[in-house]
Structure formats: structure tokens, C-alpha cells
Motif scaffolding. Sequence first.
Motif, mmCIF file in Angstrom:
data_model
loop_
_atom_site.group_PDB
_atom_site.id
_atom_site.type_symbol
_atom_site.label_atom_id
_atom_site.label_comp_id
_atom_site.label_asym_id
_atom_site.label_seq_id
_atom_site.Cartn_x
_atom_site.Cartn_y
_atom_site.Cartn_z
ATOM 1 N N PHE A 546 0.829 -1.199 0.000
ATOM 2 C CA PHE A 546 0.000 0.000 0.000
ATOM 3 C C PHE A 546 0.868 1.254 0.000
ATOM 4 O O PHE A 546 0.546 2.243 -0.650
ATOM 5 C CB PHE A 546 -0.927 -0.006 1.216
ATOM 6 C CG PHE A 546 -1.787 1.223 1.318
ATOM 7 C CD1 PHE A 546 -2.874 1.393 0.481
ATOM 8 C CD2 PHE A 546 -1.505 2.223 2.238
ATOM 9 C CE1 PHE A 546 -3.661 2.527 0.552
ATOM 10 C CE2 PHE A 546 -2.294 3.360 2.328
ATOM 11 C CZ PHE A 546 -3.372 3.507 1.481
ATOM 12 N N GLY A 547 1.966 1.254 0.764
ATOM 13 C CA GLY A 547 2.898 2.372 0.684
ATOM 14 C C GLY A 547 2.748 3.425 1.760
ATOM 15 O O GLY A 547 3.071 4.585 1.534
ATOM 16 N N SER A 548 2.246 3.061 2.944
ATOM 17 C CA SER A 548 2.205 3.953 4.106
ATOM 18 C C SER A 548 1.249 5.118 3.901
ATOM 19 O O SER A 548 0.274 5.022 3.162
ATOM 20 C CB SER A 548 3.618 4.452 4.455
ATOM 21 O OG SER A 548 4.057 5.433 3.554
ATOM 22 N N ALA A 549 1.546 6.247 4.564
ATOM 23 C CA ALA A 549 0.634 7.392 4.555
ATOM 24 C C ALA A 549 0.485 7.997 3.164
ATOM 25 O O ALA A 549 -0.434 8.769 2.920
ATOM 26 C CB ALA A 549 1.126 8.451 5.536
ATOM 27 N N HIS A 550 1.391 7.656 2.243
ATOM 28 C CA HIS A 550 1.302 8.183 0.879
ATOM 29 C C HIS A 550 0.685 7.165 -0.078
ATOM 30 O O HIS A 550 0.773 7.326 -1.294
ATOM 31 C CB HIS A 550 2.692 8.594 0.384
ATOM 32 C CG HIS A 550 3.232 9.801 1.090
ATOM 33 N ND1 HIS A 550 2.680 11.051 0.951
ATOM 34 C CD2 HIS A 550 4.264 9.945 1.970
ATOM 35 C CE1 HIS A 550 3.356 11.915 1.693
ATOM 36 N NE2 HIS A 550 4.306 11.278 2.321
ATOM 37 N N GLY A 551 0.060 6.124 0.456
ATOM 38 C CA GLY A 551 -0.464 5.067 -0.386
ATOM 39 C C GLY A 551 -1.784 5.409 -1.047
ATOM 40 O O GLY A 551 -2.578 6.210 -0.538
ATOM 41 N N HIS A 552 -2.017 4.799 -2.200
ATOM 42 C CA HIS A 552 -3.290 4.859 -2.902
ATOM 43 C C HIS A 552 -3.853 3.443 -3.010
ATOM 44 O O HIS A 552 -3.116 2.458 -2.915
ATOM 45 C CB HIS A 552 -3.112 5.437 -4.307
ATOM 46 C CG HIS A 552 -2.828 6.903 -4.324
ATOM 47 N ND1 HIS A 552 -2.825 7.652 -5.484
ATOM 48 C CD2 HIS A 552 -2.541 7.784 -3.334
ATOM 49 C CE1 HIS A 552 -2.550 8.921 -5.216
ATOM 50 N NE2 HIS A 552 -2.357 9.019 -3.903
ATOM 51 N N GLU A 553 -5.153 3.366 -3.241
ATOM 52 C CA GLU A 553 -5.792 2.059 -3.418
ATOM 53 C C GLU A 553 -5.635 1.635 -4.878
ATOM 54 O O GLU A 553 -6.567 1.643 -5.672
ATOM 55 C CB GLU A 553 -7.266 2.144 -3.022
ATOM 56 C CG GLU A 553 -7.508 2.563 -1.578
ATOM 57 C CD GLU A 553 -7.043 1.524 -0.560
ATOM 58 O OE1 GLU A 553 -6.618 0.425 -0.981
ATOM 59 O OE2 GLU A 553 -7.102 1.809 0.649
ATOM 60 N N ASP A 554 -4.409 1.238 -5.237
ATOM 61 C CA ASP A 554 -4.042 1.087 -6.651
ATOM 62 C C ASP A 554 -3.409 -0.244 -6.996
ATOM 63 O O ASP A 554 -2.739 -0.365 -8.025
ATOM 64 C CB ASP A 554 -3.069 2.206 -7.029
ATOM 65 C CG ASP A 554 -1.744 2.095 -6.268
ATOM 66 O OD1 ASP A 554 -1.689 1.342 -5.271
ATOM 67 O OD2 ASP A 554 -0.773 2.759 -6.653
ATOM 68 N N LYS A 555 -3.601 -1.265 -6.179
ATOM 69 C CA LYS A 555 -2.921 -2.517 -6.488
ATOM 70 C C LYS A 555 -3.408 -3.067 -7.827
ATOM 71 O O LYS A 555 -4.591 -3.014 -8.149
ATOM 72 C CB LYS A 555 -3.141 -3.549 -5.383
ATOM 73 C CG LYS A 555 -2.282 -4.790 -5.579
ATOM 74 C CD LYS A 555 -2.200 -5.663 -4.358
ATOM 75 C CE LYS A 555 -1.241 -6.814 -4.600
ATOM 76 N NZ LYS A 555 -1.126 -7.704 -3.432
ATOM 77 N N LEU A 556 -2.458 -3.577 -8.613
ATOM 78 C CA LEU A 556 -2.657 -4.124 -9.959
ATOM 79 C C LEU A 556 -2.825 -3.028 -11.004
ATOM 80 O O LEU A 556 -3.211 -3.288 -12.143
ATOM 81 C CB LEU A 556 -3.840 -5.104 -10.009
ATOM 82 C CG LEU A 556 -3.857 -6.202 -8.922
ATOM 83 C CD1 LEU A 556 -5.014 -7.156 -9.154
ATOM 84 C CD2 LEU A 556 -2.535 -6.953 -8.891
ATOM 85 N N ASN A 557 -2.514 -1.803 -10.647
ATOM 86 C CA ASN A 557 -2.560 -0.683 -11.590
ATOM 87 C C ASN A 557 -1.480 -0.853 -12.670
ATOM 88 O O ASN A 557 -0.413 -1.431 -12.420
ATOM 89 C CB ASN A 557 -2.316 0.618 -10.818
ATOM 90 C CG ASN A 557 -2.430 1.846 -11.693
ATOM 91 O OD1 ASN A 557 -3.402 2.013 -12.404
ATOM 92 N ND2 ASN A 557 -1.414 2.701 -11.653
ATOM 93 N N ILE A 558 -1.760 -0.334 -13.875
ATOM 94 C CA ILE A 558 -0.777 -0.365 -14.953
ATOM 95 C C ILE A 558 -0.635 1.029 -15.562
ATOM 96 O O ILE A 558 -1.502 1.882 -15.398
ATOM 97 C CB ILE A 558 -1.158 -1.365 -16.070
ATOM 98 C CG1 ILE A 558 -2.476 -0.953 -16.750
ATOM 99 C CG2 ILE A 558 -1.223 -2.784 -15.534
ATOM 100 C CD1 ILE A 558 -2.774 -1.734 -18.019
#
Length: 850
Positions: A546-558
Motif C-alpha cells: 500500500f505504501g504507508s501514509a502516501h499510499g493509494h488504493e491502486d494494487k494491480l494498476n498499470i
Amino acid sequence: MYYAAIFSLIGGSVYLLYFLSIEDYTAAEIQRFWRYFLYYGLTQPLLWLVPLAFVFSVLWLFYHALDELLVAGLSALLVFLPLVYWVNKRFLPGFLEPVSIAGNIVLAAAALAFALFLKKAFQGSKPFETFYSPFLFGIAVVILAGTAVIYQIQPDHRRLEPAPKTLQPAFLSYFKSEFTNHGANHDRPSDSSNLLRLFRSIESRAPLVNAELLKFLKNNYLDSAKVVKQADDILARKFTFWGRTEQLDADIQWYQSPNEDLVWIYALNELEWLRSLSGAYLYTKDEKYARDFVRIMESWFRQIKFPRWKNEKDPVWRLIGAGMRMSDGMIHAFYAFWDSPHFYRDLKIKILASIHDHAQFLAHFRSPRRNHIIQETYGLLKAALLFPEFKQASFWLEVANERLDRAMTLDVYPDGGYVEASTFYHYYVILLFQRIFDFAQHYKYDLGSKYAATLENMYQFLLYLSRPDGQFPQVNDGFHGRALYHLFEKAAAIFNRSDFEYYATRRQKGSPPEVTSVELPYSGFYVMRSGWNPQANYCFFDAGWFGSAHGHEDKLNIEIFALGQPFIVDPGTYTYVYNKWHQFFESSFAHNTVVIDGKGQYRGHRKDKWDSWPHRRLPVIWVSKDRYDYAEATYDDGYGLTKENIDDGFKHTRRILFVKPDYWVVWDFIEGKGKHKVEQLFHFMPIPIQTKHENIVYARNRDAALVLWPLFGEGLELDIVEGRENPVQGWYAPKYGEKVPAPTAIFSKKIDLPTSFVTVIVPIKNGFEQAVIEVNEQTVSIGGRPLSPNQAVAFTLKIRDRHDIVLLAPGMKGSKKVADYQTDNEILILKLDKNQEIVERVDERLETAH
């Protein structure tokens, strides 16, 4: 007696472990704690034993006077110690502050009430009488006294005291003995002599410090005119931060934000902009800049009070802000204006006192991890090395070294990725690490071989991710428009890497990296590329954390870049102001993935999904061969709009096949039960797109085009959305604070799960007529039994005289037939000539190709 001793020993040990673990201390920090503990406990025994014996005697009298009540209270208080600590740490200003004392009294009263309840409920039972024995009472007193000692000597739990307000002589006590002893006679000189000696030492260091600043300005601003222009804007109180310009009053109000964006007021108080004022003075020697510097610092000291405790909600005293003032603003300005006649002695001492206070603040408190602590450590390192006269300088240096080692060990993955999983913040952290490296070299301070090796690995990571146009793909929080060529100029020289030089010189010198497609398995980033030339085809696949406080809900993004142009992109960040726009840009709806029943991924509240320690490879299938790349990853952490309504009954697996060097197949397999609406999203740059029959999407960017051709489209609908505000969709953020409409292609269907979306993505040159491209789905069978698109995917692709047949059947065993061809393997790629003769055949099993 034995039960009581064992109970007390276990309770005290558990508390001590709790005390150390909740702050996530490293082994080195704990070691330093024990050094302090042994120092205070062994070399100064009378300091503790005498008052401890006195307190013990007084409490013993109370014990006999109050029967067992006091014993009960002390014993119960052991249970409350973690709560006492937590309340003090989070909510109260300091251990000895009146509010904190009142809080401790309340907690002690609660402990006594709890003890009375136990006494009334269980008095007379043998375990109870043992628990409240006099022996336990004595042990409890010792543990409580020891706890007070620990609390006081731990750096993170001391109440900080500011430097003395009297300019002389008390301030001089903050410096080392050579400034309080005079020559070989060891005669104590006058305060003025001490101060003169200190000032001469600083004056001798100023040319070296100013040379560092001018070198930084030259490397980052390129010409002095830009620096002077920025300094003149400061004189006019016109400030530009994060792309937003504001006009302030002549007397800056440091706590008043002219807009709703907190990052703007943070930037104002970080004082990084003082380096432009300092640089303009060094370039021109115009005293107007010195006079304004004096006015600015007088205003700052008049309005800003030194904190006794950390408070990340304070826009001035955020830890990262204090680190920036030390690394970029206050210290450089102090040296730059040193010789100005307007920089009077008392202000010099005030700034010296403030530098001391900042360093103590940064040494005693720290952010947990990530880019903030690196910036804080840089400021601490700078204060330690540029003011070695301070008595605490060696301590600051020790703390800085420990924190740098911690950051390199915990926050950088073995593949070179940074733990925040943001390409922008990876870039930002490289800049920080590089500036620390340059600073250490400038002052001949050795950071060790591990530091250089880790920094080189981080550069390599960013090089492997870079798009053919020199920019990095957008992942999580960050901002577009960052070309990497200039960044690699210094790295090529430092690390003697020909691939770094090749990139830094835009392919004019050096040699390209040995790899094209690459996996970064600890970060979960995968790149499929046809080569390193500007016209190369490129796909970025994010299967990471997810990437901590800078994360987005973007898993599997291209992201897709083809034929010299970006096409499918992550729309960016836009703003840190938490509103509907921020919510959109960080949600799955702003990424190239799928959403279900109007709900996106929702894992940010689960900190166990933020990163990994110890570092471990992600469970992603990756195959890279000469003729194809294949990646497969899964998201199964739930879909929802809030953490209270997460539906974890779905599983999304994305498979990507890159048929080198020409096109991609994106296969989304969604598992679950019942009928649901599933949407597959593709976000484009602000470029024209159009649709043709059967939901085919054509996008055009200058002299290149991209075709999205969906297969197995029964029940499939296509919607193109651009610039919609309610609900938000179809936007692109070219930089922070700016958004523009951009088309989003949404393929959707309401269908019983499981289901699949299969999209063939083909780059074409504009010279090709769209009519000559044709993609047709094909049936795959095993033993005459047809397989569904959830089991295997096959198609034919025709472009002019070219004819390809592609079969993808991961995990399917048996002999598979497609058209007139058969294979026992999971991947079949056939390239036929115009006479339908096979000119190339790829026929492999995925599990043997890893």
C-alpha cells in the motif's frame, strides 16, 4: 514472599519490554539506553539510593499507618503504568508539567480505587493476602522508583528545556570546555573573551559552508539571476509554494495560513526559502537582503516559542519542519549573513541558541520511519558537524548515524525500492540521501560503504522504472513532470556506471542497461519494455504494498507508454487537502484496475499491508523471456467505501502478457459469488479518444495511437467519462494543485461471478489505417471440451500482412487446441506470414520458465 517476588519481576519485565517496544527502538538505541542506565545507576549510586531510602522509609510508615491500603494502591499502580506512560506521551505536555501532574494524580486515584475494589472483593483469600504482602510492597516501591529513573533518562521522554534567554554568561555553558578555559594557564577568561573565541571559530568555518550553499544553488537553480529573483520576491513578501503564490504582510504571521492547504503554511515555516535570500546576498553583497533577513528572524523569534514536547499538529514545530530549518534554511543563512554589519551580536546568539534547541529537539524526538526521519536526521547531522563547539554535538552525531543506518536497513528494500512505494517519494528520498552524501564529502565525513551501496541501488531502481521519455511512472502520492536525466548526472560520476551515464546524457554516451524488462520483487513493481530507445513500448505493473501514509488504493494498476508517447496513466495526486478530490485521486476509481458494485479497494487502514519487515518477496508470478514477459498478481483484501463496510468476498487476479515487442494482453479474473457489477478502468492522458463497433477504443497522441480491443464481450458496455464532478471521474493532475479533464474508458458488465475481462492493447503508428487491425477471440478446448474465458484465453491478431495466434492458459494441464494448433503448455505464441506459414513459435510452461 516468593509468589510476590516472581510476580513483581515478571510485571516489571513486561512493563520494561512494553516501554521499549511501543516506540519501535532499534538495537543501537536500546544499547544506548542501557549505557545511560548503567552510568546513572552505577557511577552515581548515592544520587539514587539516598532519596530512594528516604522515600521507602516514609512510605513504610504510611504502610503501617494505613494498614494494607497503600500496598494495594502501589501494587495496582503497576497495572496502570503503561496507561500512565501512554497518556503522558500522547496527550500531556511533559512529565513535570502541571497538567501532566494532574493527569498522574487522576490515574493514581483510579489505581487506588481499583485496589479498594480488589481488597473488598477478595480480602481473606490466600492469594490476595500474598499479593498484598509487605515484601511485594518493597518490590513495588523499587520498581516504581526504577521506572521514574528510566522515564527521566530516556531521551524521548525528557521534557526539553530551551537554551537560556540571557545572552551571557549562561549561554556559554552550552559549549565545550575549550571555550570556558583560556590557553595553557587554564585561567577562566571573561565572558566576552569566550564569545569572541566562539565567533572566531564560526567565522573561520563560514567560507566552507558558504561554498557548499553556492554549489547547491548552482546545481539546482543553474543561474544567479533566478536566485536573485526569488530573493526579491521574498523582500516583497511574495511566496510561492507547491505551485501556489500568496502575498503576505510585511511582518509575516507565521501561524496564519492564507489558504486552506496546510502544506503551504508548512513550507513557509520550514524556512527553506532562506537559502535564496542567502544566495542573493552571497552573489551581490547587497545589504538589503541582510536587513530583510534580520527583520524575518526578529519576527520569527518574537512569535515562535520553543516547544517542551513534540506536537505534529503544530505547523511550525513538526519534526520534519525542524529538520528542514536546520538542513536548508536557518544554518546556511546564519553563515551567509555572518559578516553583514546588520547581523548584530545578540541576534547571532539567539540563532545559535535556536540551533541548539532545534538539535536537542530532533535528537530527543523522532518520526517513526520514512522520509520524515531522513530529513530530520539530515538537519541533526548538519547541526552536529557545523557546530562542533556544542557540548551535545557528539551525541547528536551518534544519534544521526544510528538513524541513517536504521533508514538504510528498514526503509530500503533489497531491490532498491523505498518503503513508501511512491515513485515521487523515492525520487525525493534519493535527493535527500544524495545531499547527505554530498554534505559528508564536502566536510570529509565518512558515512561508510553501506550508505553508498544502498544509494547506488536506489538509483538503479529508479532507472529500471523510468519511462522512455525520462520520467518515472506515477505510483501513489506524487507529481508528474519529473525528468530523471539531470538526477543521474552526479550518480554516473560517483558510481562510475555506464548505464547511469547513458541515461544522464540521453543516450549520447555510456551504454544502455543490460536488462530491459525487470522485476523488483520486494517492492512489487514490474516493468515490461521492448528496449531503451525513446520509441520503445513500455508497461508498468504495480503489484506492491500500500505504501504507508502516501499510499493509494491502486494494487494491480498499470501504465502504458508506446511509440514515444504516454497513453494509459495514473492520474496523479492533485492535493493533500482532504476533500472529495483528494479522496478520488487516492481511490481505486482513479487507477487502472477494477471496482465492484461501486466500491474500490480498501486496505489503507490496515497497517500490516503498508510494507514488510523483515523484507520479503511478494507472491507474484513473473516470467521474462526473449519473446514475451508474463506477470500475475492478486488483490484479495476487500472492497468498500469505509473500513466498516468492507466486503472481502471478492478476489481480483490480473494477468499481463507482453508479446514482445509489440502488444499486451490484460486479463482480469474476478472471483466471488452472486451477480455483481464489475467495472474495468483505463485512464488516459488528456488526449482525444474515440470508439468503434464492439466497444473498441482508439486513442491518439501526436504521431502514435493505442487500440484497446476487448474480447469475450457478451454483456460488456463501454462508457467514456471526461471531467465529471458528481461522482468524480475523468481527471488528470499534471502537477500539485492542478487538474484537467481527461478521458477514462470504463468497460463494465453486471454478471454472475466469476467472470473475466480480456483486453488486447496494441500500439500503432498513425500511418496504419485502423481498419487493418483485427482481433478475434478463439475457442480453446481440451479433449474436445471447450474451456471458458475464466480458464483459458486465445485470440488471433492481424495487422496488414502479420498474423499472430496467442494462447494463454496458466495452470491448465492437458493438451490444448486452438484453431488448428495444439500444445501441452500454458503459453503458445505463433507468428505466421501472409501464407499462413509459421515463422516463429513460442511454446512454454509457465512454471518451468520462472
